[in-house]
Design an enzyme around this catalytic site. Sequence first.
Site, mmCIF file in Angstrom:
data_model
loop_
_atom_site.group_PDB
_atom_site.id
_atom_site.type_symbol
_atom_site.label_atom_id
_atom_site.label_comp_id
_atom_site.label_asym_id
_atom_site.label_seq_id
_atom_site.Cartn_x
_atom_site.Cartn_y
_atom_site.Cartn_z
ATOM 1 C CD1 TRP A 324 -2.627 -2.816 -10.293
ATOM 2 C CD2 TRP A 324 -0.396 -2.645 -10.316
ATOM 3 N NE1 TRP A 324 -2.154 -3.228 -9.059
ATOM 4 C CE2 TRP A 324 -0.794 -3.125 -9.051
ATOM 5 C CE3 TRP A 324 0.962 -2.450 -10.566
ATOM 6 C CZ2 TRP A 324 0.122 -3.424 -8.041
ATOM 7 C CZ3 TRP A 324 1.873 -2.751 -9.569
ATOM 8 C CH2 TRP A 324 1.450 -3.236 -8.328
ATOM 9 C CG HIS A 325 3.427 -0.603 -12.708
ATOM 10 N ND1 HIS A 325 2.935 -1.664 -13.451
ATOM 11 C CD2 HIS A 325 4.423 -1.135 -11.939
ATOM 12 C CE1 HIS A 325 3.602 -2.764 -13.140
ATOM 13 N NE2 HIS A 325 4.503 -2.480 -12.229
ATOM 14 N N GLY A 326 0.631 3.162 -12.428
ATOM 15 C CA GLY A 326 0.457 4.584 -12.166
ATOM 16 C C GLY A 326 -0.430 5.256 -13.189
#
Length: 485
Positions: A324-326
């Site tokens: 989700w963060h990247g």
Amino acid sequence: MLFNSLPFLVFLPIVFGLYWYVFNKQLRWQNCLLLIASYFFYGWWSWQFMALLALSTFLDYVYGFSVASPNRKKARLFLWLSVINNLGILAVFKYYNFFAQQFQLGFEMLGLHIHPVLLQIGLPIGISFYTFHGMSYVFDIYRGKQKPISNFIEYAVFVAFFPLLVAGPIERATHLLPQIQNRRIFNYRQAVEGCRLILWGMFKKVVVADSLASIADNIFNNYPEHNGITLVLGTIAFSFQIYGDFSGYSDIALGTAKLFGFELLSNFRFPYFSRDIAEFWRRWHISLSSWFRDYLYIPLGGSKDGKGKAVRNTFIIFLVSGFWHGASWNFIAWGFIHACGFLPLLLLDRNRTHVKEVVAADRLWPNGKELLQMFTTFCFVSFAWIFFRIHNMSNAVDYVKSIFTNYRNPAESLSYLSIFFYILPLLIIDWQFRRNERRLEISKRNVFAALSSRVVMYTIYTLTALFLLNAIIQKENMSFIYFQF
């Protein structure tokens, strides 16, 4: 529009004045003002993506009525349409290039050469947050926890409310929508609490995080030139940089919402005072971890179907959280490291040991055991931050190796001890306020304690104003780290 910028410092009092002194008698006009202000706030950064935000909002608003249908097949169909719609938006703008490049590498390993078309477009700011707002609304309707809302303006404010639009906290419809639908009355105490939170968040950002950023960047970007001690100091600097940066944003968001009569979900509760990894994740980015718990971990079966499935679900949650963060392997590695740290607690049934109470809740100082627990947890979390900070996996591994193998020129590390000039005051004040992250109450134990606390807080406010003014004059308003997610 950045919180730590001159435009926001002009924007906020104007919207506040209109909200309470012009439109205060009509709820619908207050909501209209908030919606216009939110889109203006978002469009200040990039007006091109305002249409994407509006489209995402409209689709979930429409899907909500069908998801509420008593026909469960129809409800499930539109639930999946919402999921596909929101994840599809994320897939195109955030993950398409990553998967295209991975397919290219995979084919090259087979001796085949392909040239995928890559998107030459920036990531819409806040996309991971407002898509999760929409999905939580539809999920809650499907579960019977939320009824579809007929007033589109109210729903649009829920998705786009400017304090939380670009970096959270990720709100729930069941929590925020009732506040949007009910009339707000100005509360002086709430507004004062909001101002304190804004100032404290600004201190974390412009004084602590931005000051540590230059040190951490220098060390991480030139890690082959530094010895192991310096690399450890760089890791500590980044640990507090990202904490000051993100929790500072969340404090400003919560404080700004209070000025308009709203109470947002807490996003941080002093995570570096955690005694194990499970407690850390109950205190760090709370709105995201609880979102994954409620909408992914529990639907997968949680921990009710035996240890095997609990372990599987735990790794899924942490890997998805990392992704989700990247769209990069380093974020997946970061999630995997945390899953490995959580696993022993899960297997030993100790993952819920520290659920409610804060450390040293009834004492001034922690005991030796608690200090050791907090220290080891912080060391583990900081180790994982290395993989979060360095996007190239081989470089991250080299950084870790250098910590243990590079002993040259230890004297150079002395110049980096200045990081503790910023870290220690933050820790001391956080410790004082650890029982209530919202109010930042001045101590009233005795006259001396009250006076000392006031001197400290007003010194912090003065430093914040000076650092912020200098940043504005020098045009060095540094963006928030989580804007990239």
